[in-house]
Write a protein that holds these residues in place. Structure first.
Motif: not given
Length: 370
Positions: A93-100, A312-325
């Motif tokens: 849960p800690r890892v998943l919470l960090a990702a979210a 933003h069509r690319v930036l939004v998903p890319a930033a979201t994934l990068s933030g989780a990582i």
């Protein structure tokens, strides 16, 4: 010139003339796939890294990969039963919470930078963190957080409520005649945040030793992660990310200026209001359970923009994934670098974000932007 072409990023951020657009889109697709694979790999590795695991400091003990995987998947073996409890009740849960949380903050930061048209805007710019801090401090110092059963929910509930109330006040101050003035909104956010920061300081000053109850929350920590927290933050983040992504084209138009966006059929005031509300809810949900984790929403969108561009069509998903990582790995460092103790993850993100913020400030000043 077509409306679709006009709704691409502004000229100074767009790709140079003569660029191979099919190749560019393939490269962006590869980046998105790589980030998605990187996120999956980060989750798997981070679950195995810790004070009890096959990867980590070995304090209190190392366990083998077969023992770790057996405990995770409930296989038969001679390892203690608490191995499975540690993974499923604490580590996963800690890892998943960090990702979210990382995804929510990065996506919210991307939306705020589009609204303010400034790469130095972040999700806390409208006072979300200060408002949440007041609620958390009140819950911690009043004793509400120690109430049996409900105690674990009172702090995030109060923090979430006060965060949204603060955003409402800032929004009210920044709207005149139904028009959102971003400069007024920014100054209102700074003023309200300073006032609430003083309130928090006064409460802490008179709290005595009780201050230690909330120190980890104020510095940002995922140490109290639970499945309920994962569910709440993941739902808020998922809804917010979808809404921001749906608005990607309109945010591209907004980069061209409000008048141009309006001529292209975009409602700038409605878009700004929607993005402010969505970003505020995502950020408030994240902050309510983890405390103030700074700089994720500032540095991640800007770094990703340098790689994939301002569309933003690319930036939004890319930033979201990068933030989780990013937050998965900063939290992994926070819980292992001084094992068996741990650092608040907000300290690690601040150590990364502070110098980068100064770099942004210096870069923009040399470019004559500020």
């Amino acid at each position: 010139m077509s409306r679709e072409r006009l709704m691409s990023p502004r000229k100074d951020e767009a790709e140079p003339a003569g660029v191979d657009f099919p190749k560019l889109m393939r490269r962006r697709f590869v980046w998105l796939v790589a980030l998605a694979v990187g996120l999956l790999a980060s989750v798997i590795v981070a679950v195995l890294v810790g004070t009890l695991g096959p990867i980590g400091p070995g304090i209190p003990e190392y366990i083998t990969f077969s023992e770790a995987l057996g405990a995770i998947f409930g296989l038969e073996g001679d390892w203690p039963a608490y191995y499975s409890n540690i993974f499923w009740d604490v580590r996963i849960p800690r890892v998943l919470l960090a990702a979210a949380v990382g995804a929510a903050l990065a996506c919210a930061g991307t939306a705020m930078q589009a609204v303010f048209r400034n790469p130095m805007a972040d999700p806390y710019i409208v006072g979300v963190s200060s408002g949440a801090s007041v609620g958390a401090v009140v819950a911690g110092l009043s004793g509400f957080a120690t109430i049996a059963v409900l105690g674990a929910l009172i702090t995030p509930a109060l923090a979430f409520t006060t965060a949204l109330l603060t955003v409402f006040v800032v929004y009210y101050l920044g709207v005149v005649g139904g028009k959102v003035y971003v400069n007024t909104l920014l100054l209102s956010g700074v003023a309200v945040a300073a006032f609430l920061g003083a309130v928090v300081s006064v409460l802490i000053y008179f709290s005595g030793q009780q201050y230690h109850r909330i120190i980890f929350w104020l510095l940002g920590s995922l140490s109290l992660a639970s499945w309920s927290a994962v569910a709440v933050v993941a739902i808020a983040a998922a809804i917010g990310i979808v809404l921001v992504f749906i608005s990607s084209r309109d945010m591209n138009a907004l980069l061209l200026g409000e008048e141009t966006a309006h001529n292209l059929g975009v409602d700038p005031e409605g878009l700004k209001t929607l993005m402010l509300v969505v970003a505020a809810v995502m950020t408030a949900a994240a902050v309510a359970f983890t405390g103030v984790i700074g700089f994720v929403g500032l540095i991640i969108p800007h770094m990703v923009r340098l790689v994939v561009g301002a569309d933003h069509r690319v930036l939004v998903p890319a930033a979201t994934l990068s933030g989780a990582i990013f937050l998965i790995w900063t939290d992994t460092i926070a819980r292992t670098v001084i094992a068996p103790m741990e650092l608040p993850v907000g300290i690690i993100t601040a150590l990364c974000g502070g110098p980068f913020f100064l770099y942004l400030l210096r870069r923009n000043r040399l470019a004559g932007e500020v």
